[in-house]
Design an enzyme around this catalytic site. Structure first.
Site, PDB file in Angstrom:
ATOM      1  N   HIS A   1      65.044  22.538  60.284  1.00  0.00           N
ATOM      2  CA  HIS A   1      65.019  22.514  61.747  1.00  0.00           C
ATOM      3  C   HIS A   1      63.921  21.598  62.273  1.00  0.00           C
ATOM      4  O   HIS A   1      64.069  21.005  63.345  1.00  0.00           O
ATOM      5  CB  HIS A   1      64.835  23.933  62.293  1.00  0.00           C
ATOM      6  CG  HIS A   1      66.096  24.735  62.286  1.00  0.00           C
ATOM      7  ND1 HIS A   1      66.409  25.654  63.271  1.00  0.00           N
ATOM      8  CD2 HIS A   1      67.137  24.769  61.431  1.00  0.00           C
ATOM      9  CE1 HIS A   1      67.580  26.217  63.005  1.00  0.00           C
ATOM     10  NE2 HIS A   1      68.036  25.689  61.884  1.00  0.00           N
ATOM     11  N   ASP A   2      62.829  21.490  61.540  1.00  0.00           N
ATOM     12  CA  ASP A   2      61.767  20.577  61.954  1.00  0.00           C
ATOM     13  C   ASP A   2      62.224  19.136  61.809  1.00  0.00           C
ATOM     14  O   ASP A   2      62.079  18.325  62.729  1.00  0.00           O
ATOM     15  CB  ASP A   2      60.518  20.830  61.112  1.00  0.00           C
ATOM     16  CG  ASP A   2      59.325  19.993  61.564  1.00  0.00           C
ATOM     17  OD1 ASP A   2      59.144  19.851  62.802  1.00  0.00           O
ATOM     18  OD2 ASP A   2      58.574  19.496  60.711  1.00  0.00           O
TER      19      ASP A   2
ATOM     20  N   GLY B   1      62.309  14.444  63.918  1.00  0.00           N
ATOM     21  CA  GLY B   1      61.770  14.090  62.617  1.00  0.00           C
ATOM     22  C   GLY B   1      60.848  15.152  62.065  1.00  0.00           C
ATOM     23  O   GLY B   1      60.479  16.115  62.743  1.00  0.00           O
TER      24      GLY B   1
ATOM     25  N   ASP C   1      57.856  16.420  61.739  1.00  0.00           N
ATOM     26  CA  ASP C   1      56.548  16.197  62.358  1.00  0.00           C
ATOM     27  C   ASP C   1      55.812  17.481  62.722  1.00  0.00           C
ATOM     28  O   ASP C   1      54.789  17.434  63.410  1.00  0.00           O
ATOM     29  CB  ASP C   1      56.688  15.329  63.612  1.00  0.00           C
ATOM     30  CG  ASP C   1      57.472  16.014  64.727  1.00  0.00           C
ATOM     31  OD1 ASP C   1      58.069  17.086  64.465  1.00  0.00           O
ATOM     32  OD2 ASP C   1      57.483  15.487  65.854  1.00  0.00           O
TER      33      ASP C   1
ATOM     34  N   GLU D   1      60.411  23.703  71.125  1.00  0.00           N
ATOM     35  CA  GLU D   1      61.510  23.781  70.156  1.00  0.00           C
ATOM     36  C   GLU D   1      61.723  25.206  69.672  1.00  0.00           C
ATOM     37  O   GLU D   1      62.846  25.657  69.489  1.00  0.00           O
ATOM     38  CB  GLU D   1      61.216  22.872  68.954  1.00  0.00           C
ATOM     39  CG  GLU D   1      61.310  21.396  69.238  1.00  0.00           C
ATOM     40  CD  GLU D   1      60.851  20.557  68.048  1.00  0.00           C
ATOM     41  OE1 GLU D   1      61.113  20.977  66.891  1.00  0.00           O
ATOM     42  OE2 GLU D   1      60.234  19.505  68.263  1.00  0.00           O
TER      43      GLU D   1
ATOM     44  N   ASP E   1      75.259  34.637  51.033  1.00  0.00           N
ATOM     45  CA  ASP E   1      75.837  34.534  49.692  1.00  0.00           C
ATOM     46  C   ASP E   1      75.819  35.938  49.084  1.00  0.00           C
ATOM     47  O   ASP E   1      74.864  36.308  48.406  1.00  0.00           O
ATOM     48  CB  ASP E   1      75.019  33.560  48.844  1.00  0.00           C
ATOM     49  CG  ASP E   1      75.583  33.375  47.442  1.00  0.00           C
ATOM     50  OD1 ASP E   1      76.732  33.799  47.201  1.00  0.00           O
ATOM     51  OD2 ASP E   1      74.868  32.814  46.593  1.00  0.00           O
TER      52      ASP E   1
ATOM     53  N   SER F   1      73.889  37.535  45.838  1.00  0.00           N
ATOM     54  CA  SER F   1      72.872  36.620  45.315  1.00  0.00           C
ATOM     55  C   SER F   1      71.977  36.124  46.438  1.00  0.00           C
ATOM     56  O   SER F   1      71.552  34.980  46.453  1.00  0.00           O
ATOM     57  CB  SER F   1      73.542  35.432  44.611  1.00  0.00           C
ATOM     58  OG  SER F   1      72.598  34.587  44.014  1.00  0.00           O
TER      59      SER F   1
ATOM     60  N   ASP G   1      70.869  29.699  43.493  1.00  0.00           N
ATOM     61  CA  ASP G   1      71.728  29.373  42.359  1.00  0.00           C
ATOM     62  C   ASP G   1      73.041  28.781  42.856  1.00  0.00           C
ATOM     63  O   ASP G   1      73.160  28.391  44.024  1.00  0.00           O
ATOM     64  CB  ASP G   1      71.974  30.618  41.495  1.00  0.00           C
ATOM     65  CG  ASP G   1      72.535  31.789  42.298  1.00  0.00           C
ATOM     66  OD1 ASP G   1      73.126  31.564  43.375  1.00  0.00           O
ATOM     67  OD2 ASP G   1      72.379  32.943  41.848  1.00  0.00           O
TER      68      ASP G   1
END
Length: 337
Positions: free
Chosen positions: A74-75, A80, A82, A95, A254, A257, A262
């Site tokens: 997300h950054d 970019g 930053d 943000e 998932d 897991s 994995d």
């Protein structure tokens, strides 16, 4: 990258616990660039400190691993890599206040690591680099691969919620939308399917995929590409009339897991269509589907680990600030006066 090529925990902890002596001045560089070992001269214990703190943080709360991995993504996708995702705004316009980031966790963990580094190497290691290293360590400590993290990023001082709203692909994106979001960051179809493998760890709230269960096309229908048996399980967890329950229920991305990095994510997507529409969309493109099928049937994660390392390094180069472009903050969430 095979798991054997990673530093032993005892060694990392020993390095992180070492008393800092006189640090050598950084050697001048002819051209600013990211590089593995950027802090070797100015703060040689930086990576050891981050790793030691991450080990302690995830021992206290292992559920933070996927959040800290997600924070790096997300950054990087918003202005970019930053560190601007960390900045707090008194007006609720940063943000971190944007809808995609309201469920983000781990800000305190990054500040904890930053505070430790500030006592040892003041105003040296950027928040952006800490986020990148923490993401790698989150993967490793979830039994995933170790890889070299390029460092040398500076911190940005602009944070706008609207940018996050516009630049992050929502979970109900189709494959065309996903490829558009990623191509803007110079990431390929292979990068997409590899980075989506990070959904091997973590959970989601019902609201992120409710539309897929109950109103896929606006006609009160279900996504036909979603496996019927899996859909029934999800509807039990996330009923149509939830009365706020969907905001509290956590569903593994998932199943079976959720805390182990994995290949089972790819098996899950191939068998069920995945949790999010964007997961299922990987099956709707020849290149991404081919990779899903290959990883779902792979006998070893080595190829995936190599691909994941390369994709993370590539993503970590997105619109970085170097040298005089940007700053190094003492506290990641506070603007420099």
């Amino acid at each position: 990258m095979s798991r054997e090529r990673r530093p032993p925990l005892a060694l990392a902890l020993a390095v992180a616990a070492a008393v800092v002596g006189v640090l050598a001045a950084a050697s001048p560089r002819a051209e600013a660039e990211l590089q593995v070992g950027f802090y070797n001269a100015t703060c040689p214990i930086a990576e050891g400190v981050v790793f030691a703190e991450m080990h302690a943080i995830l021992h206290e709360d292992p559920t933070l691993a996927p959040s800290l991995l997600r924070m790096h993504y997300h950054d990087c996708f918003v202005q970019g890599c930053d560190g601007s995702i960390m900045l707090r705004s008194r007006r609720g316009t940063a943000e971190r206040d944007a809808t995609p980031n309201r469920s983000m966790r781990g800000y305190d963990a990054i500040e904890r690591i930053k505070a430790r580094l500030e006592t040892l190497c003041p105003l040296t290691v950027s928040c952006a680099d800490i986020i990148a290293m923490a993401a790698r360590d989150a993967v490793y400590l979830s039994k995933g691969p170790w890889y070299g993290v390029e460092t040398g990023r500076r911190d940005g001082n602009v944070t706008v919620a609207e940018y996050a709203e516009n630049d992050l692909a929502p979970p109900d994106s189709n494959i065309v939308d996903v490829k558009t979001f990623f191509s803007v960051k110079s990431l390929t179809a292979k990068d997409i399917v590899v980075l989506f493998g990070s959904h091997s760890i973590g959970t989601s709230h019902c609201e992120a995929f409710r539309k897929r269960l109950y109103n896929f096309t606006g006609a009160m229908d279900q996504d036909p590409s979603l496996d019927a048996g899996y859909a029934r399980q999800l509807r039990k967890l996330c009923p149509r009339r939830h009365g706020g329950r969907g905001r509290r229920t956590k569903v593994p991305m998932d199943p079976g897991s959720g805390f182990t990095f994995d290949l089972s994510y790819y098996r899950h997507v191939l068998a069920t269509g995945g949790l999010f529409q964007s997961d299922g969309s990987l099956l709707h493109d020849a290149a991404t589907r081919g990779y899903v099928e290959r990883m779902a049937n792979a006998s070893s994660p080595d190829e995936y680990y190599q691909d994941f390392a390369a994709a993370m390094v590539k993503m970590g180069r997105t619109d970085v600030l170097l040298d005089s472009l940007g700053e190094v903050r003492a506290t990641c969430g506070v603007f420099v006066d």
